[in-house]
Every structure is written in C-alpha cells, then in structure tokens.
Design a protein around this motif. Structure first.
Motif, mmCIF file in Angstrom:
data_model
loop_
_atom_site.group_PDB
_atom_site.id
_atom_site.type_symbol
_atom_site.label_atom_id
_atom_site.label_comp_id
_atom_site.label_asym_id
_atom_site.label_seq_id
_atom_site.Cartn_x
_atom_site.Cartn_y
_atom_site.Cartn_z
ATOM 1 N N SER A 36 0.579 -1.229 -0.404
ATOM 2 C CA SER A 36 -0.543 -0.058 0.094
ATOM 3 C C SER A 36 1.204 1.730 0.390
ATOM 4 C CB SER A 36 -0.403 0.257 0.548
ATOM 5 O OG SER A 36 -1.890 -1.383 1.054
ATOM 6 N N THR A 82 -3.910 1.816 -2.790
ATOM 7 C CA THR A 82 -4.436 0.829 -3.544
ATOM 8 C C THR A 82 -3.456 0.494 -4.638
ATOM 9 O OG1 THR A 82 -4.982 -1.115 -1.944
ATOM 10 C CG2 THR A 82 -4.530 -1.838 -3.981
ATOM 11 N N ILE A 101 -5.381 -5.122 4.257
ATOM 12 C CA ILE A 101 -6.017 -2.718 4.090
ATOM 13 C C ILE A 101 -7.083 -2.867 5.706
ATOM 14 C CG2 ILE A 101 -5.391 -2.463 1.966
ATOM 15 C CD1 ILE A 101 -8.769 -2.725 1.083
#
Length: 185
Positions: A36, A82, A101
C-alpha cells in the motif's frame, strides 16, 4: 492453485491480520503481497516499497485524480491506498494477490474489484482484542479505547464481507483461509 485472484484480509486493529498474511506468505511464497501507499511519515525500520510506498499529499492527490488507486481512504489524518496497476497486472499474470487493508478500503474493493475474495478477521472476544492491543505496548490507554470503539463499529460491518474468520487459533484460521481460496479458484 491456478488463476489470478485478489484476496483481501481486513478487520479491526489487533485481530492479527498481519500475522495471518505473513504466515500465508510462508506457506505460499508464490503469493504476491500488494504494498500500500501512505502519506504518513515512515516509522523506524520501515522500508520504502516493502512496508509502504511513502508519498506526499500532492502526489497522492494527483493519483486520486488519475484514478490510480484500487481503493483509498483517510485514516488518522493520513491517506492510504492500493496502487491499481500492480494488482491488476499480477492478477492478469495468474498470481494470487494478498491485500491487507483497513475496513473502509476493503469495503471499496467490492466496487472496484468485484471478484475479490474478501475476508473479515474477528477477535475471539473484545476482551482478547483489548489484551492484544495492550500487549503491543505501542498505544496509550486513550488510543486503545479509541481502537476498541472503532473495532466495535467495524465489526458491525462484517456481514458485508465474503467470509468471517475468528482468529483464535492461528493454524485453524490459516486453514480456513486456504480452504476458501482453493474453493474459489
């Protein structure tokens, strides 16, 4: 395992998402872990491109405008997202892509990548979650209470996800994730 797939691992802070993902990567080194991006400053020991891609706010905003994020969200005053291109590229190469996430981002994945398999990881109990957060030794008592309140709110959303797994026993949780991935593929 054949065919590309995006696998999303989400749940409240302290449920063991990172531990599960690391264990999956040990069992399946062929899986690709999506990295990320964030606008927050790197913490001690974090490595650019391994832990996160560290971006300035302007660069992150430019990527939002260019639709370069598969998902993004603001959390604690910073942006997290992302990168779309890398995930789509790896799935097209028949890779299994793991994405760890937070819950808001995981909700957005349903819109941007509807075929993703989305796991919601739960603690065995709120008492156990509080113990795990305290044992980390990284948050003040006030921050722990905020995390617990947020966890309660996030757990109310668990039915929006494909599967819910209680992380009480690491091996059992891993086995359940692996079975679901194999069944989907």
């Amino acid at each position: 395992m054949k065919g590309g797939q995006l696998i999303v691992i989400t749940g409240p802070s302290g449920v063991g998402k990172g531990t599960l993902v690391r264990a999956l990567l040990v069992r399946h080194p062929e899986f690709y872990l999506s990295v990320s991006a964030t606008t927050r400053a790197p913490r001690q020991g974090e490595v650019e491109g391994k832990d996160y891609y560290f971006l300035g706010r302007e660069e992150f905003d430019r990527a939002i405008a260019a639709d370069e994020w598969l998902e993004w969200a603001e959390y604690a005053g910073n942006y997290y997202g992302t990168p779309r291109l890398k995930v789509e590229e790896k799935v097209a190469q028949d890779k299994l892509v793991l994405l760890e996430i937070e819950v808001v981002g995981a909700q957005k994945i349903k819109e941007t990548f509807p075929l993703a398999l989305r796991f919601f990881i739960l603690p065995p109990s709120m008492e156990e979650l509080e113990r795990r957060l305290r044992d980390r030794g990284t948050d003040s008592p006030e921050a722990i209470q905020r995390r617990l309140q947020r966890a309660t709110e996030e757990m109310a959303l668990r039915d929006e996800f494909d599967l819910q797994i209680v992380n009480d026993d690491l091996d059992l949780a891993l086995d359940a994730i692996e079975r679901a991935i194999e069944k989907r593929r």
